[in-house]
Design an enzyme around this catalytic site. Structure first.
Site, mmCIF file in Angstrom:
data_model
loop_
_atom_site.group_PDB
_atom_site.id
_atom_site.type_symbol
_atom_site.label_atom_id
_atom_site.label_comp_id
_atom_site.label_asym_id
_atom_site.label_seq_id
_atom_site.Cartn_x
_atom_site.Cartn_y
_atom_site.Cartn_z
ATOM 1 C CE LYS A 119 -3.880 2.126 2.749
ATOM 2 N NZ LYS A 119 -4.731 1.758 3.958
ATOM 3 C CB SER B 262 -7.879 3.728 2.886
ATOM 4 O OG SER B 262 -7.005 3.170 3.897
ATOM 5 C CB SER C 144 -8.746 0.755 5.902
ATOM 6 O OG SER C 144 -9.249 2.053 6.145
#
Length: 570
Positions: free
Chosen positions: A144, A214, A238
């Protein structure tokens, strides 16, 4: 579902790697086009240990469609070269990521160097001299875009950090790198992990829909079969919301199980770093290498050590493997589901009961009204360094950043009171487990039956409107999101959260292994239309000045939240 697509960059058909393995020929293919160092070593006949499947049982013909434990088995046995696996992942990414847009950057030069180093560690000569290579050695990985990698860009998918170069490695990446994993690239995040949309990324099942946030980019590249493993973070669902939306699996470990050193923060006392994979075995495999004590993140020294040999990777099986297990069903969330996903959740409960588990309705403790007071203050204390760049935030995220900075005016007594109330909430959560003699709780993975990308562009992870997820962040307790089928109404995936007691990841993993073995919804892949894309390619450069690995001002706190197993009334 996709299948074999021509030749790998090695010049060998992807179907060929299995036939070559069966023949056991030394140097079954010469990896020429990309300069592999000689022929592959002779295939080793023994099956890998530690729960990996036997190489002979694997029938997948395209390396990009191998899940992580399958790929690990073939890499460990010598039937697959790390370069060939990397070839397949890169080729599929560039051929199909045009409509999805899951990658923000890829690092082919660095990746091929790492693949060659992994091949050396996996070679018979190295194994005979140094012992077996780590089970994740040679597996491609997406990080990420919050995890620092020294000398590579780190931007949190934001123009605010355009040009930022990481000053060092995040602890999570360092651990995985040391174990021989191959970094393919950074995946998009919702800007600074603030929201649940990741609106710049399309869901591989239907690109009009959100992949969740996210960690939406990480979930998307996994679902699209661009990479077998990815990292994510979870401050308010997330890791779990994207897993549910994209039909993959994520493990939000206990707070402190995985270091967040070198990860751009949202809130220091709620941020969890964790693994994402197609199956729980995939995620558990990486968790065993990602987790552990880090002197730079004192929370990681509190809990029990990672089990010797890592976490379980295979189901025990049998007709009733969940016999004796008690599951609390958060009935209020189930009753509020749309009809199509309510059917999926009820089917999931039937599966639990068929496997011998007992279900009882429970009610989560009431969340204190002031519990989010600290969230905005913690977020603001990080984002105030960007006050002169507010115009560079996405329009959907600028108000949240400004509000967070403004929340620094909250009286310190309010922050301390909220922290105290959070401790009370933790104890009440643990007491719910004790009073009902629970092994796990079951919570829907999302409230909505799929959401269009722009419909939730401004929704923050702190609101909880997309799913009941905050219980796991405020308690620090572990939770796994596992696929539970696809909606008959929208065709979109739906997941179930399986939550447990702090530090008890092993029990949750064992439970989900049985569920996924009995009904492998996770194996279904989306049909992704060809959509070529020139993904930005970046090489390593001079690291940023630091001192924080993120090359940003990451003040943190002199104290940290610690998960507790106490049930005492306070």
């Amino acid at each position: 579902m996709g299948g074999p697509r021509g030749l790998s960059r090695s010049g060998m058909s992807r179907r060929g790697f299995l036939s070559a393995a069966a023949l056991g020929a030394a140097g079954a293919a010469t990896l020429g086009a990309n300069g592999a160092a000689g022929a592959r070593s002779r295939v080793r006949s023994q099956a890998p240990a530690n729960g990996l499947p036997s190489p002979d049982s694997i029938t997948v013909t395209d390396p990009a469609f191998l899940d992580a434990v399958q790929a690990a088995s073939l890499l460990q046995s010598g039937a697959l070269h790390p370069r060939e696996l990397l070839d397949a992942c890169l080729s599929r990414s560039t051929e199909f990521d045009g409509e999805i847009g899951g990658w923000i950057r890829i690092y082919p030069e660095m990746a091929y160097e790492a693949a060659d180093a992994a091949a050396e560690r996996l070679s018979q000569q190295s194994v005979s001299t140094n012992g077996p290579a780590p089970l994740v050695c040679g597996l491609p990985l997406a990080l990420k875009d919050l995890f620092a990698v020294s000398g590579l860009p780190l931007t949190a998918s934001s123009r605010v950090l355009e040009g930022n170069i990481a000053a060092g490695d995040s602890t999570a990446w360092r651990r995985l790198k040391d174990a021989g994993m191959v970094l393919l690239g950074h995946a998009h995040t919702d800007e600074f992990a603030i929201g649940v949309a990741t609106e710049q990324v399309g869901n591989p099942w239907n690109t009009e829909f959100s992949p969740g946030g996210s960690s939406g980019g990480s979930a998307a590249v996994l679902a699209a079969r661009f990479v077998p493993l990815a990292t994510g973070t979870d401050t308010g669902g997330s890791l779990r919301l994207p897993a549910s939306a994209c039909g993959i699996t994520s493990i939000k470990p206990t707070f402190g199980r995985c270091s967040v050193r070198g990860v751009i923060p949202l809130t220091w006392t709620r941020d969890h770093a964790g693994p994402m994979g197609r199956s729980v075995a995939d995620a558990a495999l990486m968790l065993g290498f990602m987790a552990g004590a880090d002197p730079e993140d004192p929370c990681t020294a509190v809990g029990p050590a990672v089990p010797d040999g890592g976490y379980p990777l295979s189901a025990k099986g049998g007709p009733t493997p969940l016999s004796g297990k008690r599951f609390g069903v958060v009935r209020s969330d189930v009753d509020a589901l749309p009809d199509a996903t309510r059917v999926l959740f009820d089917d999931f409960l039937d599966l639990v009961r068929r496997l011998g588990g007992t279900t009882v309705d429970v009610k989560l403790p009431t969340m204190p009204a002031d519990i989010t007071t600290g969230d905005s203050a913690e977020m603001g204390s990080y984002h105030r360094q960007f006050q002169d760049r507010m115009g560079l935030y996405r329009l959907s995220r600028a108000p949240a950043a400004a509000l967070a900075i403004g929340s620094l005016a909250v009286p310190s007594i309010d922050y301390m009171t909220a922290a105290r109330n959070r401790l009370v909430y933790q104890h009440e959560y643990n007491r719910m487990f004790a009073d009902n003699d629970l092994d796990a709780i079951l919570v829907p993975g999302a409230k909505a039956d799929g959401v269009k990308r722009l419909e939730i562009a401004g929704v923050s992870v702190f609101t909880g409107v997309m799913g009941n997820v905050g219980w796991a962040n405020y308690t620090g307790a572990p939770a796994i999101s596992t696929p539970a089928g696809r909606s008959a109404a929208t065709g979109m995936p739906f997941g179930v959260q399986v939550g447990g007691r702090p530090w008890d990841e092993s029990t949750l993993i064992e439970i989900v292994l049985e569920l996924q073995a009995a009904r492998p919804d996770w194996q279904e892949a989306p049909t992704v239309a060809p959509a070529p894309r020139e993904i930005p390619r970046v090489q390593v450069t001079t690291p940023g000045a630091g001192p924080d690995p993120t090359n940003t001002t990451n003040v943190g706190f002199g104290f940290h939240f610690l998960p507790t197993t106490s049930t005492a009334a306070i």
